[in-house]
Design an enzyme around this catalytic site. Structure first.
Site, PDB file in Angstrom:
ATOM      1  N   SER A  28       0.790  -1.237  -0.020  1.00 18.21           N
ATOM      2  CA  SER A  28       0.021  -0.031   0.011  1.00 18.21           C
ATOM      3  C   SER A  28       0.750   1.190   0.023  1.00 18.21           C
ATOM      4  O   SER A  28       0.331   2.449   0.003  1.00 18.21           O
ATOM      5  CB  SER A  28      -1.057  -0.076   1.188  1.00 18.21           C
ATOM      6  OG  SER A  28      -0.123  -0.029   2.376  1.00 18.21           O
ATOM      7  N   ASN A 115      -1.934  -2.312  13.338  1.00 21.13           N
ATOM      8  CA  ASN A 115      -3.255  -1.903  13.066  1.00 21.13           C
ATOM      9  C   ASN A 115      -3.740  -0.904  14.017  1.00 21.13           C
ATOM     10  O   ASN A 115      -4.679  -0.016  13.427  1.00 21.13           O
ATOM     11  CB  ASN A 115      -4.309  -3.400  13.672  1.00 21.13           C
ATOM     12  CG  ASN A 115      -4.092  -4.360  13.094  1.00 21.13           C
ATOM     13  OD1 ASN A 115      -3.470  -4.431  11.751  1.00 21.13           O
ATOM     14  ND2 ASN A 115      -4.435  -5.511  13.409  1.00 21.13           N
ATOM     15  N   THR A 160     -38.812  27.025 -10.632  1.00 26.95           N
ATOM     16  CA  THR A 160     -39.268  25.558 -10.202  1.00 26.95           C
ATOM     17  C   THR A 160     -39.602  24.879 -11.634  1.00 26.95           C
ATOM     18  O   THR A 160     -39.951  25.264 -12.522  1.00 26.95           O
ATOM     19  CB  THR A 160     -40.691  25.582  -9.602  1.00 26.95           C
ATOM     20  OG1 THR A 160     -41.768  25.939 -10.064  1.00 26.95           O
ATOM     21  CG2 THR A 160     -40.142  26.477  -8.239  1.00 26.95           C
ATOM     22  N   SER A 282     -12.611  25.724 -28.311  1.00 29.08           N
ATOM     23  CA  SER A 282     -12.613  24.550 -29.132  1.00 29.08           C
ATOM     24  C   SER A 282     -11.430  24.474 -30.196  1.00 29.08           C
ATOM     25  O   SER A 282     -11.243  25.355 -30.648  1.00 29.08           O
ATOM     26  CB  SER A 282     -13.915  24.481 -29.779  1.00 29.08           C
ATOM     27  OG  SER A 282     -13.953  23.534 -30.950  1.00 29.08           O
ATOM     28  N   ASN A 290     -16.041  27.536 -23.694  1.00 29.66           N
ATOM     29  CA  ASN A 290     -16.767  26.380 -23.068  1.00 29.66           C
ATOM     30  C   ASN A 290     -16.424  26.419 -21.574  1.00 29.66           C
ATOM     31  O   ASN A 290     -15.633  26.671 -20.965  1.00 29.66           O
ATOM     32  CB  ASN A 290     -15.967  24.913 -23.573  1.00 29.66           C
ATOM     33  CG  ASN A 290     -16.708  24.748 -24.941  1.00 29.66           C
ATOM     34  OD1 ASN A 290     -17.768  25.068 -25.608  1.00 29.66           O
ATOM     35  ND2 ASN A 290     -15.699  23.953 -25.698  1.00 29.66           N
ATOM     36  N   GLU A 295     -17.884  22.143 -15.828  1.00 32.11           N
ATOM     37  CA  GLU A 295     -18.415  20.880 -16.089  1.00 32.11           C
ATOM     38  C   GLU A 295     -17.427  19.816 -15.474  1.00 32.11           C
ATOM     39  O   GLU A 295     -17.920  18.781 -15.033  1.00 32.11           O
ATOM     40  CB  GLU A 295     -18.052  20.887 -17.554  1.00 32.11           C
ATOM     41  CG  GLU A 295     -19.146  21.451 -18.724  1.00 32.11           C
ATOM     42  CD  GLU A 295     -18.741  21.473 -19.879  1.00 32.11           C
ATOM     43  OE1 GLU A 295     -19.181  20.511 -20.901  1.00 32.11           O
ATOM     44  OE2 GLU A 295     -17.859  22.395 -20.443  1.00 32.11           O
ATOM     45  N   TYR A 322      -9.529  -5.657  12.769  1.00 32.56           N
ATOM     46  CA  TYR A 322      -9.058  -5.258  11.431  1.00 32.56           C
ATOM     47  C   TYR A 322      -9.024  -6.555  10.271  1.00 32.56           C
ATOM     48  O   TYR A 322      -8.897  -7.796  10.624  1.00 32.56           O
ATOM     49  CB  TYR A 322      -7.578  -5.189  11.786  1.00 32.56           C
ATOM     50  CG  TYR A 322      -6.686  -4.788  10.390  1.00 32.56           C
ATOM     51  CD1 TYR A 322      -6.518  -3.359   9.793  1.00 32.56           C
ATOM     52  CD2 TYR A 322      -5.916  -5.631   9.499  1.00 32.56           C
ATOM     53  CE1 TYR A 322      -6.237  -3.063   8.920  1.00 32.56           C
ATOM     54  CE2 TYR A 322      -5.176  -5.298   8.354  1.00 32.56           C
ATOM     55  CZ  TYR A 322      -5.478  -3.918   7.993  1.00 32.56           C
ATOM     56  OH  TYR A 322      -5.006  -3.499   6.911  1.00 32.56           O
ATOM     57  N   GLN A 327      -7.367  -1.745   3.958  1.00 27.89           N
ATOM     58  CA  GLN A 327      -6.397  -0.972   3.574  1.00 27.89           C
ATOM     59  C   GLN A 327      -6.905  -0.349   2.059  1.00 27.89           C
ATOM     60  O   GLN A 327      -6.372   0.734   1.716  1.00 27.89           O
ATOM     61  CB  GLN A 327      -5.327  -1.986   2.831  1.00 27.89           C
ATOM     62  CG  GLN A 327      -3.862  -1.353   2.065  1.00 27.89           C
ATOM     63  CD  GLN A 327      -2.801  -2.350   2.152  1.00 27.89           C
ATOM     64  OE1 GLN A 327      -2.251  -2.716   2.882  1.00 27.89           O
ATOM     65  NE2 GLN A 327      -2.887  -2.968   0.888  1.00 27.89           N
ATOM     66  N   LYS A 330      -8.021   4.239   2.134  1.00 27.44           N
ATOM     67  CA  LYS A 330      -7.415   5.396   2.016  1.00 27.44           C
ATOM     68  C   LYS A 330      -7.403   6.338   0.612  1.00 27.44           C
ATOM     69  O   LYS A 330      -7.458   7.415   0.499  1.00 27.44           O
ATOM     70  CB  LYS A 330      -5.842   5.359   2.502  1.00 27.44           C
ATOM     71  CG  LYS A 330      -5.735   5.105   3.941  1.00 27.44           C
ATOM     72  CD  LYS A 330      -4.190   4.573   4.427  1.00 27.44           C
ATOM     73  CE  LYS A 330      -4.265   3.488   5.378  1.00 27.44           C
ATOM     74  NZ  LYS A 330      -5.081   2.203   4.799  1.00 27.44           N
TER      75      LYS A 330
HETATM   76  N1  ARG Z   1      -1.186  -1.189   5.019  1.00 22.81           N
HETATM   77  C1  ARG Z   1      -2.021  -1.505   6.114  1.00 22.81           C
HETATM   78  C2  ARG Z   1      -3.488  -0.781   5.934  1.00 22.81           C
HETATM   79  O1  ARG Z   1      -3.415   0.086   5.217  1.00 22.81           O
HETATM   80  C3  ARG Z   1      -1.694  -1.463   7.483  1.00 22.81           C
HETATM   81  C4  ARG Z   1      -1.920  -2.156   8.591  1.00 22.81           C
HETATM   82  C5  ARG Z   1      -1.703  -3.727   8.298  1.00 22.81           C
HETATM   83  N2  ARG Z   1      -1.826  -4.459   9.280  1.00 22.81           N
HETATM   84  C6  ARG Z   1      -2.039  -5.830   9.245  1.00 22.81           C
HETATM   85  N3  ARG Z   1      -2.395  -6.651  10.020  1.00 22.81           N
HETATM   86  N4  ARG Z   1      -1.585  -6.308   8.177  1.00 22.81           N
HETATM   87  O2  ARG Z   1      -4.519  -1.309   6.285  1.00 22.81           O
END
Ligand code: ARG
Length: 467
Positions: A28, A115, A160, A282, A290, A295, A322, A327, A330
């Site tokens: 990640s 975690n 309306t 354009s 435009n 848009e 967890y 993962q 994010k």
């Molecule tokens: N890269 C992981 C995440 O974003 C971090 C936590 C990983 N924990 C684990 N037990 N593998 O969630």
């Protein structure tokens, strides 16, 4: 390629190519390196607490904190080399620390799991983005108040069903958006109150046997208190869902505004001219200008809704605590934050440069029977039941339509064929300015009511500025 313990953990039972693909799939770092500073800050708090609690010696804590401070600088300067083999930001930074400090670096992860670490980092990252967006929303709201003042006496058709309904002051229209963005800002501010707990010290899921002080790390990281339940602390992503929900609603508002600017700048409406700085040409049609920015803001709302639905879907089937699925939390959240930020910025920059064609809006506002309600109200004030007045004016509209004129263009004699009680005074009622200022109920579009809204908005912004 692979480094240290990572290599050993995977062992030799996977074929080399599969290893590489799994490694890339599992990693990640490309996303979570965006929270490298938060990760270092979490580690500094943790190491400080470990020293204070005697879990590591004071010398070891000093070394860890000093090493982490150096590492923070390296991150800021873009000097840290990120390795996919080290999977994520947590292990990358721990490895770089250990390279600097030697074996004592390996003590940092005492009484901590990735975690609780990732839950803490992500909270800090969402908190920072939320605060930045609150500031941007406040700026945009101030723009709307300025516009409301500028365009107080510009009259536009109100719609309306996208059919002309009743005329309104353009200032009133801008203030409708002020209200929407005020709520958006409030939603983000409210979400911060629930985000404000520290997961750090929850361990992998059950807590830790070391004598840690979770209140201390919470305070060091600027959280109100530690999260109460370790299982919840590592598996809760409500704060990100709330953030995304608030962001998605803000994008709805930006998108609706954009849609209006797109419509209003079309030849058919011709209500506004968008600035050259925020429009494009354009490649084939030389006459085109435009509304690309509007848009794209409208279009990018889809990304933010997608991030919300994506994370809701990731979370909905997860058993405690967890799970690696998380993962996926994010990327969408960071993208949504960046998308909303740039859309707010562009909108706030563009709006003051939009030229309003006040003669055209006023003309359009005074047509299409936008004063029909006022004629009915006038008859009702004279004692006629509103339902009958509605019917009478409907008949007058039909007559006017047949003659291709507006109500105020019918001679008094024609008006009196349907409503004999009418006299010359009716024309003053039908004037567009009078129609607007007749709506003097609280929150209405009459001039004094719009001035009150402006004053209230200015006071709110000033109070926030002082806060
Ligand atoms: N890269 C992981 C995440 O974003 C971090 C936590 C990983 N924990 C684990 N037990 N593998 O969630």
């Amino acid at each position: 390629m692979s480094r240290g313990g990572e290599r050993r953990m995977w062992g030799g039972r996977f074929a080399e190519e599969t290893d590489a693909l799994v490694q890339a799939f599992n990693a990640s770092i490309d996303v979570d390196r965006e929270m490298a500073l938060e990760d270092v800050d979490g580690s500094i708090a943790h190491a400080t607490m470990l020293g204070e609690q005697g879990i590591v010696t004071p010398e070891e804590a000093l070394a860890l904190v000093a090493g982490l401070r150096e590492l923070r600088g390296a991150v800021e300067r873009g000097e840290v080399e990120w390795s996919v083999a080290l999977e994520d930001v947590h292990m990358n930074l721990e490895r770089r620390l250990t390279e600097r400090l030697g074996p004592v670096g390996g003590k940092l992860h005492t009484a901590r799991s990735r975690n609780d670490q990732v839950a803490t980092d992500f909270r800090l990252a969402v908190r920072g983005r939320t605060r930045a967006l609150i500031a941007l929303l406040r700026e945009l709201r101030a723009v709307f108040v300025d516009l409301a003042e500028r365009d107080l006496d510009v009259i536009v058709p109100g719609y309306t069903h996208l059919q002309v309904a009743q005329p309104v002051r353009l200032g009133h229209h801008w203030l409708a958006y002020y209200e929407m963005f005020t709520r958006d800002q409030g939603r983000l501010a409210d979400s911060l109150a629930r985000l404000d707990v520290s997961p750090l010290g929850a361990g992998a899921l059950a807590g830790t046997g070391f004598p840690i002080d979770r209140h201390r790390t919470a305070a060091l990281l600027g959280f109100r208190e530690p999260a109460a339940n370790s299982l919840d602390a590592v598996s809760d992503r409500d704060f990100a869902l709330e953030f995304l929900a608030a962001a998605a609603i803000a994008m709805v508002h930006l998108s609706r505004l954009s849609e209006e600017l797109i419509l209003w700048s079309s030849q058919e409406f011709g209500f506004v001219e968008l600035p050259d700085s925020h429009t494009t040409g354009s490649s084939i049609m030389p006459q085109k200008k435009n509304p690309d920015v509007s848009e794209l803001v409208r279009g990018k709302s889809g990304r933010v809704f997608g991030a919300l639905v994506g994370l809701l879907t990731v979370m909905k089937g997860l058993p405690l605590a967890y799970n690696k699925d998380m993962q996926e939390d994010k990327e969408g959240a960071f993208d949504a934050a960046a998308t909303l930020a740039v859309c707010l910025r562009l909108t706030a920059d563009m709006l003051p440069r939009v030229r309003v064609r006040a003669e055209r809006t006023r003309h359009a506002a005074g047509r299409a029977f936008s004063n029909a309600t006022d004629l009915a109200d006038h008859l009702a004030r004279g004692g006629m039941p509103f339902r009958d007045a509605h019917e009478a004016v409907g008949r007058l509209v039909a007559i006017a339509l047949a003659e291709g004129v507006d109500l105020q263009e019918l001679p008094l004699a024609r008006l009196r064929e349907v409503a004999p009680q009418l006299d010359e005074g009716v024309f003053a009622v039908l004037d567009v300015e009078a129609v607007v200022d007749a709506r003097a109920s609280y929150g209405g579009t009459a001039r004094p009511r719009v001035l009150e809204q402006i004053a209230r908005a200015r006071a709110a912004l000033a109070a926030e500025g002082a806060a």
